[in-house]
Motif scaffolding. Sequence first.
Motif, short mmCIF file in Angstrom:
data_model
loop_
_atom_site.label_atom_id
_atom_site.label_comp_id
_atom_site.label_asym_id
_atom_site.label_seq_id
_atom_site.Cartn_x
_atom_site.Cartn_y
_atom_site.Cartn_z
N MET A 1 0.85 -1.19 0.00
CA MET A 1 0.00 0.00 0.00
C MET A 1 0.89 1.24 0.00
SD MET A 1 -2.97 1.09 2.71
CE MET A 1 -1.81 1.24 4.05
N GLU A 2 0.57 2.13 -0.91
CA GLU A 2 1.34 3.37 -0.98
C GLU A 2 0.79 4.40 -0.01
OE1 GLU A 2 1.66 4.97 -4.81
OE2 GLU A 2 2.56 3.18 -5.72
N ILE A 3 1.67 5.08 0.62
CA ILE A 3 1.28 6.15 1.56
C ILE A 3 1.75 7.47 0.95
CG2 ILE A 3 1.54 7.07 3.87
CD1 ILE A 3 2.11 4.26 4.85
N SER A 4 0.78 8.29 0.59
CA SER A 4 1.13 9.60 0.01
C SER A 4 1.49 10.58 1.10
CB SER A 4 -0.06 10.14 -0.80
OG SER A 4 -1.17 10.32 0.05
N GLU A 5 2.50 11.34 0.81
CA GLU A 5 2.94 12.33 1.77
C GLU A 5 2.13 13.62 1.61
OE1 GLU A 5 7.04 13.00 1.50
OE2 GLU A 5 7.62 10.93 1.96
N THR A 6 1.69 14.15 2.71
CA THR A 6 0.96 15.42 2.68
C THR A 6 1.94 16.56 2.49
OG1 THR A 6 -0.67 14.51 4.20
CG2 THR A 6 -0.60 16.92 3.97
N PRO A 7 1.69 17.39 1.47
CA PRO A 7 2.62 18.52 1.26
C PRO A 7 2.64 19.42 2.47
CG PRO A 7 0.61 18.83 -0.01
CD PRO A 7 0.56 17.45 0.54
N PRO A 8 3.81 19.97 2.76
CA PRO A 8 3.91 20.84 3.94
C PRO A 8 3.01 22.05 3.81
CG PRO A 8 5.86 21.05 2.55
CD PRO A 8 5.07 19.90 2.01
N ALA A 9 2.42 22.46 4.92
CA ALA A 9 1.53 23.62 4.93
C ALA A 9 2.32 24.88 4.55
CB ALA A 9 0.88 23.79 6.30
N LYS A 10 1.65 25.70 3.74
CA LYS A 10 2.28 26.94 3.31
C LYS A 10 2.34 27.93 4.46
CE LYS A 10 2.11 30.35 -0.41
NZ LYS A 10 1.34 30.82 -1.59
N ALA A 11 3.51 28.50 4.67
CA ALA A 11 3.67 29.44 5.78
C ALA A 11 2.79 30.66 5.56
CB ALA A 11 5.13 29.87 5.88
N PRO A 12 2.13 31.13 6.62
CA PRO A 12 1.26 32.31 6.46
C PRO A 12 2.07 33.53 6.04
CG PRO A 12 1.63 31.80 8.79
CD PRO A 12 2.19 30.65 8.01
N ARG A 13 1.44 34.34 5.25
CA ARG A 13 2.09 35.56 4.74
C ARG A 13 2.31 36.54 5.88
NH1 ARG A 13 5.18 37.13 0.50
NH2 ARG A 13 4.35 38.89 -0.70
N SER A 14 3.50 37.10 5.97
CA SER A 14 3.80 38.07 7.02
C SER A 14 3.06 39.38 6.75
CB SER A 14 5.31 38.34 7.08
OG SER A 14 5.75 38.95 5.87
N LEU A 15 2.99 40.22 7.80
CA LEU A 15 2.29 41.51 7.66
C LEU A 15 2.94 42.39 6.59
CD1 LEU A 15 0.11 43.48 8.55
CD2 LEU A 15 1.64 44.26 10.37
N PRO A 16 4.28 42.53 6.57
CA PRO A 16 4.88 43.31 5.47
C PRO A 16 4.56 42.72 4.10
CG PRO A 16 6.46 43.03 7.24
CD PRO A 16 5.30 42.14 7.56
N GLY A 17 4.51 41.38 4.01
CA GLY A 17 4.17 40.76 2.74
C GLY A 17 2.75 41.07 2.31
N LYS A 18 1.82 41.04 3.29
CA LYS A 18 0.43 41.37 2.98
C LYS A 18 0.30 42.83 2.51
CE LYS A 18 -1.59 38.05 6.23
NZ LYS A 18 -2.41 37.89 7.46
N ILE A 19 1.02 43.74 3.18
CA ILE A 19 0.99 45.16 2.77
C ILE A 19 1.55 45.30 1.36
CG2 ILE A 19 1.93 47.44 3.26
CD1 ILE A 19 1.90 46.71 6.22
N PHE A 20 2.64 44.58 1.07
CA PHE A 20 3.22 44.63 -0.28
C PHE A 20 2.22 44.12 -1.31
CE2 PHE A 20 5.48 42.65 -3.79
CZ PHE A 20 6.34 43.67 -4.20
N ASP A 21 1.51 43.05 -0.98
CA ASP A 21 0.53 42.49 -1.92
C ASP A 21 -0.57 43.50 -2.24
OD1 ASP A 21 1.93 40.14 -2.02
OD2 ASP A 21 0.68 39.11 -0.53
N VAL A 22 -1.03 44.21 -1.20
CA VAL A 22 -2.09 45.21 -1.42
C VAL A 22 -1.58 46.37 -2.26
CG1 VAL A 22 -3.59 46.89 -0.30
CG2 VAL A 22 -3.34 44.60 0.68
N LEU A 23 -0.39 46.91 -1.90
CA LEU A 23 0.14 48.08 -2.60
C LEU A 23 0.54 47.76 -4.04
CD1 LEU A 23 2.33 49.72 0.19
CD2 LEU A 23 0.05 50.41 -0.59
#
Length: 411
Positions: A1-23
Amino acid sequence: MEISETPPAKAPRSLPGKIFDVLSGFGLATATLLILGLLTWFATLEQVNNGLYPTLNKYFATDWRNIFLLPELNGKTVWLPLPGGYWTCAVLLLNLILGGIIRIRKGWKHVGNLIAHFGIIFMLIGAGVTYHFSERGNMMVWPDEQSDAAEDYFEYVVEVAEIKDGKPENIHVIRGKDIVDLEGAKLRTFHLPEMPFDLELTGYLPNALPVSSAERAPDQQQYVADGYFLMAKPNLGKAEAAEQYIAGCYARIVEKNGPKSSPFILSGASYYPFSYRNGDRIFTVNMRKRLWPMPFTVRLNKFTAEFHPGTMRPKKFVSEVTRLENGVKANFTIQMNEPMRYEGLTFFQASYGPLDAMPGQTMYSVFEVVRNPADQWPKYSLIIVAIGMAVTFLIKLAFFLGAGPRKFRNV
């Protein structure tokens, strides 16, 4: 039986990154462009009633009071708060730099988009250069008369001249930037070459009127000179109102290695300059808005004003002028959105007068004269944008044509 590996959770976007995304996001770019479209539409309609320069100051001033404004339509306030045009353009410029240059996908496939974004950024920078470094004034001309100088909207200067044969000569101009800080008791002595005296200035007020002390007592212990004192008028708090300010200050004649004269008042409201005699020589000292000479003369041949039926609201006003330079004549028609450009100067149809003129009464024309170092930058930026769009189209066309034979071979 094959066991699939769960991809690592994506790190939450930092506050400066969120501000950059908006601007840098496309949503902010869309919002600013829509706001600029509304501002341009309202300003174009409002300038018909209020004049070009006051409207520009209202919609595109840097004053913090203009961060938000209420437009007008047909003389009535529209309760739609809009950000000021200057600040909206600043946000759009930041958005284009972050999203259109830094965040955008790189590579030769996207070179056209990069060029187009550079063109728009160049246009916005040109608008900033125009706002901060252009020189603006107005020229009022009656029909069949001519003028070769424009008057600055805001800057008051002090002119000292010697009168010879009834005409001013050896004119010395003290610029506004050298006197606006002389408030209260602060004073400064200006040395005047080729003149037998210097001039001491103090007590500058940006908006004041000379008032007779016999009619009204000084209310703030102002100095009284020849029975008059300078009464400060309130700051109206609006950029467009500063054009109506009348500056004033106190002055003394300082003889070279000699005594000082009694203080006298200089005011933009004075009809005549202060006169001073030194031996057989006569001098005048005057405060007025700065004049800057034109390299040519403008003669107004005809002024036509059309109004909306039953009202005094202008519908259209047109000036037919002749430009005179070194004996050469050239005819032009100046009207709203159709200025005259020549030798780095642009003449706009700004206003007219008298405002209470009756039907059939002769009216004068008022031109806004602009010397703008970035006058042609919008044209250059549009060329850059057009090149970027053309490059993008050619790259897409090449991919399309190249994909056709490959699909045909795979059939």
